[in-house]
Design an enzyme around this catalytic site. Structure first.
Site, mmCIF file in Angstrom:
data_model
loop_
_atom_site.group_PDB
_atom_site.id
_atom_site.type_symbol
_atom_site.label_atom_id
_atom_site.label_comp_id
_atom_site.label_asym_id
_atom_site.label_seq_id
_atom_site.Cartn_x
_atom_site.Cartn_y
_atom_site.Cartn_z
ATOM 1 N N GLY A 56 47.789 30.871 38.234
ATOM 2 C CA GLY A 56 46.676 30.354 39.030
ATOM 3 C C GLY A 56 47.074 29.972 40.445
ATOM 4 O O GLY A 56 48.188 30.247 40.904
ATOM 5 N N GLY A 59 49.601 26.622 40.035
ATOM 6 C CA GLY A 59 50.653 26.597 39.030
ATOM 7 C C GLY A 59 50.497 27.720 38.035
ATOM 8 O O GLY A 59 49.513 28.463 38.068
ATOM 9 N N ARG A 61 50.609 28.765 33.843
ATOM 10 C CA ARG A 61 50.387 28.156 32.538
ATOM 11 C C ARG A 61 50.499 29.228 31.460
ATOM 12 O O ARG A 61 49.926 30.312 31.611
ATOM 13 C CB ARG A 61 48.994 27.506 32.490
ATOM 14 C CG ARG A 61 48.812 26.407 33.505
ATOM 15 C CD ARG A 61 47.358 26.107 33.782
ATOM 16 N NE ARG A 61 46.768 27.096 34.677
ATOM 17 C CZ ARG A 61 46.835 27.031 36.000
ATOM 18 N NH1 ARG A 61 47.476 26.033 36.581
ATOM 19 N NH2 ARG A 61 46.275 27.943 36.741
ATOM 20 N N GLU A 174 37.656 37.494 34.890
ATOM 21 C CA GLU A 174 37.886 36.078 34.640
ATOM 22 C C GLU A 174 36.622 35.415 34.087
ATOM 23 O O GLU A 174 36.673 34.647 33.114
ATOM 24 C CB GLU A 174 38.317 35.398 35.939
ATOM 25 C CG GLU A 174 38.776 33.972 35.785
ATOM 26 C CD GLU A 174 39.306 33.391 37.091
ATOM 27 O OE1 GLU A 174 39.419 32.157 37.168
ATOM 28 O OE2 GLU A 174 39.596 34.173 38.017
ATOM 29 N N ALA A 198 25.684 29.452 28.877
ATOM 30 C CA ALA A 198 26.132 29.916 30.190
ATOM 31 C C ALA A 198 27.373 29.133 30.600
ATOM 32 O O ALA A 198 27.515 27.960 30.247
ATOM 33 C CB ALA A 198 25.027 29.728 31.222
ATOM 34 N N GLY A 204 40.158 26.849 42.719
ATOM 35 C CA GLY A 204 40.460 26.560 44.106
ATOM 36 C C GLY A 204 40.051 27.672 45.045
ATOM 37 O O GLY A 204 39.638 27.421 46.177
ATOM 38 N N SER A 206 37.956 30.580 43.999
ATOM 39 C CA SER A 206 36.706 31.278 43.685
ATOM 40 C C SER A 206 35.927 30.508 42.637
ATOM 41 O O SER A 206 36.422 29.553 42.034
ATOM 42 C CB SER A 206 36.999 32.704 43.185
ATOM 43 O OG SER A 206 37.755 32.652 41.977
ATOM 44 N N THR A 207 34.691 30.941 42.407
ATOM 45 C CA THR A 207 33.854 30.387 41.347
ATOM 46 C C THR A 207 33.172 31.539 40.630
ATOM 47 O O THR A 207 32.887 32.577 41.239
ATOM 48 C CB THR A 207 32.812 29.387 41.894
ATOM 49 O OG1 THR A 207 31.988 28.916 40.810
ATOM 50 C CG2 THR A 207 31.912 30.021 42.939
#
Length: 464
Positions: A56, A59, A61, A174, A198, A204, A206-207
């Site tokens: 990400g 960091g 994971r 994603e 939904a 940080g 994108s959404t």
């Protein structure tokens, strides 16, 4: 004269055998279903693993998912192992080998969970998200990092196809995997589209938003907006869109460039002493683009003026990019959502830290709030003098959040939920961190969806 039908006499031994057989079957079924609920492995017939490494923005994971098949042939998630490290791959810039070497700890952690005999059948995927897509050093540096990571995974001793599962993940993927994971854990897959939920994720960089729609919507949607998702349970048509550059950090640059400023040139979302300037390699911008913004010591932050700046940013992108309406923001086509709204990541974190949502009693407690609660929290942050922000928002300070940006961030989240994604001020918004599934707390992330997909691809048992 009528006669009752005669019955053949049953021998005591036959009757006893039948009763014992029925009792054994009933006990077996009951214990299997009970163990399935509590997650015991002793009644399962097989075990498989899938490893997902999420590279990400801030960091890396690793998730190690364990799946087990019961006597009825149902493969269910049994457990998840999780470990995180900082910083993320993008922080290594042009040092590709150093970036891939940073993953050695996570690979070792995965090996500690997966037995050696099972590793050659275990897929290991590495998905870099928005942070690497937007790294200032450019696409060549990002590609070099992924090539180095790919070579390392190929030598790690996992499924031979694993090197094909190393990629910079598209935001739509994603969103799709996040939708699958959330509905899987909530046990909504296999039900009607209206019974699913939904999902909105805010990172940080994108959404994303994803929700099930009817087949008629798929027929009329522009290309790239509605995807057919085939799960192990049933198929769904889902509206999925990723908004690159609209993550909580990256969006600052857009707000400074397009948002309406005050008469003195200061920005209404920033407190007086803040000067946010970037002249090179700016996160969220194309190479060569810069930004500069400062707060006003005289006017200070103001919710209404800050909200107007955010909405102006949305409108600017729609004016230049919306080809076919209706559009939500950033020129994206949209269609009405009819399913409950679940949110994760920064929306949850800032909501709890700013008092817009109650603090969950456990990591898997799903708490509910509203967009109106974010409006109230944003208004409070914007009206609070800069010197008092730390004392007014102690949870944010404890989480090492820069409270100088709370007015901007909370106002943006409110506008994103309402103007962007269509929620009303009073609609229930359910906040996810982890979900209680089969007596385990499992993170509600896209990684589980990707784990299911790669496990299927590696074994040819599922097709997405």
């Amino acid at each position: 004269m009528a006669f009752a039908p005669t019955r053949a006499a049953s021998s005591p031994r036959s009757l006893t055998t039948l009763v014992v057989f029925i009792v054994v079957i009933a006990l077996t079924v009951t214990f299997t279903l009970w163990s399935d609920a509590v997650g015991f492995a002793s009644t399962r017939t097989s075990k498989r693993f899938s490893i997902v490494l999420d590279a990400g923005s801030t960091g890396s994971r690793v998730h190690v998912f364990t799946f087990q098949t019961d006597y009825f042939g149902r493969e269910r998630l049994h457990s998840e192992y999780f470990h995180a490290i900082e910083p993320g791959l993008k922080s290594y810039g042009s040092s590709a080998d150093a970036a891939s070497a940073s993953l050695d700890e996570l690979i070792s952690r995965a090996k500690s969970v997966v037995p050696e005999r099972a590793r050659s059948a275990t897929p290991f995927s590495v998905r870099a998200t928005a942070g690497l897509r937007l790294m200032p050093e450019g696409q060549d540096a990002a590609d070099a990092i992924m090539d180095s990571v790919r070579a390392k995974i190929a030598r790690a001793g996992f499924h031979p196809q694993s090197e094909t599962f190393v990629s910079i993940m598209d935001g739509v993927d994603e969103g799709a995997h996040g939708w699958v994971a959330t509905n899987y854990l909530l046990e909504r897959l296999g039900k009607s589209p209206e019974s699913t939920v939904a999902v909105i994720d805010l990172g940080g960089g994108s959404t994303q938003i994803a929700y099930a729609v009817g087949s008629a919507i798929m027929d009329k949607a522009p290309s790239g907006y509605v995807r057919k998702i085939q799960t192990p349970f049933s198929a769904y048509n889902a509206y999925i869109h990723s908004f690159k550059g609209y993550g909580l950090v990256a969006v600052r640059a857009k707000l400074y460039r397009f948002g309406k400023r005050d008469e003195d040139g200061t920005h209404p979302c920033l407190p007086g002493s803040v000067q946010d300037t970037c002249t090179k390699d700016c996160y969220g911008l194309e190479p060569g683009e810069t930004y500069e913004a400062k707060g006003s010591a005289t006017l200070g932050t103001d919710f209404k003026r800050c909200l107007a700046a955010v909405i102006e940013t949305f409108k600017e992108d729609n004016r230049t990019k919306c080809g076919r309406g209706p559009c939500s923001f950033a020129g994206a086509w949209t269609t009405p959502r009819k399913t409950p709204l679940y949110v994760m990541s920064y929306i949850v974190e800032r909501g709890v830290q700013a008092g817009a949502a109650p603090h969950p009693k456990t990591p898997s407690t799903i708490v509910s709030t509203t967009a109106g609660a974010f409006k109230t929290a944003a208004s409070h942050a914007c009206v609070t003098p800069q010197a008092k922000l730390a004392s007014e928002f102690p949870l944010a300070v404890a989480a090492k959040v820069d409270v100088d940006y709370l007015c901007l961030e909370l106002t943006y989240i409110y506008a994103l939920l309402t103007t962007g994604y269509g929620a009303s001020d009073t609609e229930a918004i359910h906040m996810l961190d982890k979900i209680r599934y089969k007596n385990q707390d499992v993170e509600a992330s896209w990684a589980l969806g990707d784990g299911i997909a790669t496990l299927g691809a590696a074994t040819r048992s599922y097709h997405w």
